[in-house]
Design an enzyme around this catalytic site. Structure first.
Site, PDB file in Angstrom:
ATOM      1  N   GLU A 174       3.944   1.147   5.140  1.00 10.70           N
ATOM      2  CA  GLU A 174       5.296   0.403   5.279  1.00 10.70           C
ATOM      3  C   GLU A 174       6.257   1.294   4.580  1.00 10.70           C
ATOM      4  O   GLU A 174       7.171   1.778   5.102  1.00 10.70           O
ATOM      5  CB  GLU A 174       5.318  -1.080   4.780  1.00 10.70           C
ATOM      6  CG  GLU A 174       6.731  -1.682   5.093  1.00 10.70           C
ATOM      7  CD  GLU A 174       6.455  -3.381   4.999  1.00 10.70           C
ATOM      8  OE1 GLU A 174       5.654  -3.834   5.553  1.00 10.70           O
ATOM      9  OE2 GLU A 174       7.783  -3.709   4.573  1.00 10.70           O
ATOM     10  N   ASP A 194       2.533  -2.816  -1.437  1.00 14.92           N
ATOM     11  CA  ASP A 194       3.025  -4.104  -1.903  1.00 14.92           C
ATOM     12  C   ASP A 194       3.918  -3.772  -3.259  1.00 14.92           C
ATOM     13  O   ASP A 194       5.183  -4.124  -3.276  1.00 14.92           O
ATOM     14  CB  ASP A 194       1.799  -4.958  -2.374  1.00 14.92           C
ATOM     15  CG  ASP A 194       0.943  -5.239  -1.213  1.00 14.92           C
ATOM     16  OD1 ASP A 194       1.542  -5.671  -0.230  1.00 14.92           O
ATOM     17  OD2 ASP A 194      -0.157  -4.757  -1.244  1.00 14.92           O
TER      18      ASP A 194
HETATM   19  O1  TRH Z   1      -0.257   2.378   0.454  1.00 15.35           O
HETATM   20  P1  TRH Z   1       0.040   2.113   1.785  1.00 15.35           P
HETATM   21  O2  TRH Z   1      -1.087   2.049   2.720  1.00 15.35           O
HETATM   22  O3  TRH Z   1       0.288   0.352   1.661  1.00 15.35           O
HETATM   23  C1  TRH Z   1       0.012  -0.366   2.837  1.00 15.35           C
HETATM   24  C2  TRH Z   1       1.097  -0.944   3.714  1.00 15.35           C
HETATM   25  O4  TRH Z   1       2.181  -1.408   2.792  1.00 15.35           O
HETATM   26  C3  TRH Z   1       0.747  -2.047   4.372  1.00 15.35           C
HETATM   27  O5  TRH Z   1       1.565  -2.588   5.187  1.00 15.35           O
HETATM   28  C4  TRH Z   1       0.219  -3.347   3.513  1.00 15.35           C
HETATM   29  O6  TRH Z   1      -0.412  -4.376   4.074  1.00 15.35           O
HETATM   30  C5  TRH Z   1      -1.124  -2.696   2.625  1.00 15.35           C
HETATM   31  O7  TRH Z   1      -0.503  -1.530   2.045  1.00 15.35           O
HETATM   32  C6  TRH Z   1      -1.633  -3.622   1.913  1.00 15.35           C
HETATM   33  O8  TRH Z   1       1.303   2.697   2.169  1.00 15.35           O
HETATM   34  P2  TRH Z   1       2.795   2.536   2.047  1.00 15.35           P
HETATM   35  O9  TRH Z   1       3.401   1.256   2.487  1.00 15.35           O
HETATM   36  O10 TRH Z   1       3.542   3.651   2.579  1.00 15.35           O
HETATM   37  O11 TRH Z   1       3.013   2.686   0.566  1.00 15.35           O
HETATM   38  C7  TRH Z   1       2.636   3.800  -0.448  1.00 15.35           C
HETATM   39  C8  TRH Z   1       3.698   4.157  -1.434  1.00 15.35           C
HETATM   40  O12 TRH Z   1       3.250   5.102  -2.372  1.00 15.35           O
HETATM   41  C9  TRH Z   1       5.145   4.343  -0.947  1.00 15.35           C
HETATM   42  O13 TRH Z   1       5.833   3.552  -2.147  1.00 15.35           O
HETATM   43  C10 TRH Z   1       5.171   5.854  -1.218  1.00 15.35           C
HETATM   44  C11 TRH Z   1       4.298   5.884  -2.390  1.00 15.35           C
HETATM   45  N1  TRH Z   1       3.922   7.249  -2.729  1.00 15.35           N
HETATM   46  C12 TRH Z   1       4.162   7.922  -3.851  1.00 15.35           C
HETATM   47  O14 TRH Z   1       4.830   7.332  -4.651  1.00 15.35           O
HETATM   48  N2  TRH Z   1       3.627   9.319  -4.218  1.00 15.35           N
HETATM   49  C13 TRH Z   1       3.012   9.806  -3.178  1.00 15.35           C
HETATM   50  O15 TRH Z   1       2.271  11.037  -3.563  1.00 15.35           O
HETATM   51  C14 TRH Z   1       2.497   9.045  -2.044  1.00 15.35           C
HETATM   52  C15 TRH Z   1       1.666   9.643  -0.965  1.00 15.35           C
HETATM   53  C16 TRH Z   1       2.987   7.828  -1.838  1.00 15.35           C
END
Ligand code: TRH
Length: 377
Positions: A273, A17
């Site tokens: 996402e 989010d």
């Molecule tokens: O963290 P998530 O599993 O988020 C999820 C999804 O958005 C899902 O659709 C939603 O319903 C749920 O949350 C509540 O995965 P996502 O979307 O990939 O978000 C991770 C964020 O973290 C993304 O912006 C990339 C960032 N990130 C970093 O900045 N540094 C890191 O080292 C890593 C591994 C990720």
């Protein structure tokens, strides 16, 4: 034309989010010179993505975005020209009242979750009238022209290309994380939810003929990793080797550096996402761990994306790719599907780049939102 935007983000769980809304807010400021306030109800999820942020600040400026703590007790505030309610997060009652009282109506947008399902383009941009007279517009990200597109910074592919062409940039980035892979190693990044299929994938990589270097940022998959390694804990940055597989845990890196990690790897396992979309801009083969939904609704989404993604692959490569995604998302045996995927590696690698370029021809989501507002006023 500079408009004011209020982007509301409620952190349900994980980082998706805040990941999406922070990326959108930054882009609206940097590329469209909009004035953006980002309201976040839990700044603890924001700090890992933007480590210079202050978890206790009621208001702070980060990269031109005014990041505000969304207070439990809403305080009266002026309403922006455009109000983005991310993922139906439910705007504060006091804010809704202020929207009703606003002399010129604000554009109220509900930014939906990403899906490749067919119905999305039919619903994108539709209004919903509420009994109180306010109107809310539904804005759907997506993969085809009838949708709101994907979040993509204007220069992201250029930056990736420059990073790829500068071997020192990759090396310096990895070294900065304390990562020193052998020059012939296949680099894989792993960002996933808990997954019982991990052990079989690690077995296959350990038994492989090519050395694999697996980079695992801190997160929910760590328990499965520790179990497979047979250790109780791992200090961040520590390196373990089993057969042809070297595993290294990493700290969670800032959002900009997560791109560098994806660009440094030959294969990326992502989830949710935002990381899923970033892996597509990385132009490398990817494995998606989709966020599980009630009544298995996520399988429909997963298969809708797969149908689009594999349609230009040969039937054998499409089957290998689909098989691996299905195995991963059901926590099943990954060994066979990983080895099968490796047989189609050149085709799948070329396809990842083609897919990225094809998708980059669409207007990006921030641009589409700005245009949506212009057409609306
Ligand atoms: O963290 P998530 O599993 O988020 C999820 C999804 O958005 C899902 O659709 C939603 O319903 C749920 O949350 C509540 O995965 P996502 O979307 O990939 O978000 C991770 C964020 O973290 C993304 O912006 C990339 C960032 N990130 C970093 O900045 N540094 C890191 O080292 C890593 C591994 C990720």
């Amino acid at each position: 034309m500079k408009a004011s935007w209020d982007v509301f983000c409620s952190v349900v769980d994980n980082y998706g989010d805040i990941g999406v809304t922070w990326r959108l807010a930054r882009q609206l400021v940097a590329e469209h010179q909009q004035g953006v306030r980002l309201w976040v109800d839990d700044l603890r999820a924001f700090v890992p993505l933007c480590p210079e942020a202050d978890v206790n600040a009621a208001r702070q400026w980060q990269q031109g975005v005014e990041v505000c703590q969304w207070p439990e007790q809403w305080q009266p505030t002026d309403v922006a020209d455009v109000v983005v309610e991310a993922f139906a997060c439910k705007l504060p009652e006091g804010y809704l009242q202020a929207m009703k009282a606003r002399a010129t109506p604000a554009l109220w947008i509900n930014l939906e979750y990403l899906s490749a399902e067919d119905w999305v383009s039919g619903c994108h941009g539709l209004p919903s009238m509420r009994p109180d007279g306010l109107k809310r517009m539904f804005f759907f990200p997506g993969f085809d022209a009838g949708t709101g597109g994907l979040l993509r910074e204007a220069d992201v592919l250029q930056r990736r290309c420059a990073f790829e062409q500068d071997s020192q940039a990759r090396q310096a980035f990895l070294q900065g994380l304390g990562v020193f892979p052998a020059s012939n190693a296949r680099l894989v990044s792993l960002f996933a939810y808990e997954n019982t299929g991990l052990a079989s994938w690690l077995d296959a990589m350990a038994a492989g003929s090519v050395p694999t270097y697996l980079l695992v940022p801190q997160g929910r998959i760590m328990g499965d990793l520790l179990r497979w390694l047979g250790v109780d804990q791992l200090a961040l940055g520590s390196v373990e080797q089993r057969g042809a597989l070297t595993v290294q845990t990493l700290p969670f890196v800032r959002q900009e550096d997560y791109d560098h990690l994806l660009w440094s790897c030959d294969f990326n396992a992502v989830r949710g996402e935002d990381s899923f979309v970033r892996a597509q801009w990385a132009g490398r083969p990817l494995l998606w761990h989709i966020y599980e939904q009630e009544e298995d609704a996520h399988w429909v989404k997963l298969n809708a994306f797969l149908a689009l993604y594999v349609k230009d692959l040969s039937p054998a490569a499409a089957q290998a790719f689909t098989g691996m995604w299905h195995a991963w998302n059901s926590g099943g045996d990954m060994a066979q599907s990983w080895n099968l995927l490796l047989e189609h590696w050149p085709e799948i690698t070329a396809h990842a780049e083609r897919w990225c370029l094809e998708q980059s021809l669409q207007a990006d989501l921030a641009q589409a939102l700005v245009l949506f507002y212009r057409n609306w006023i």
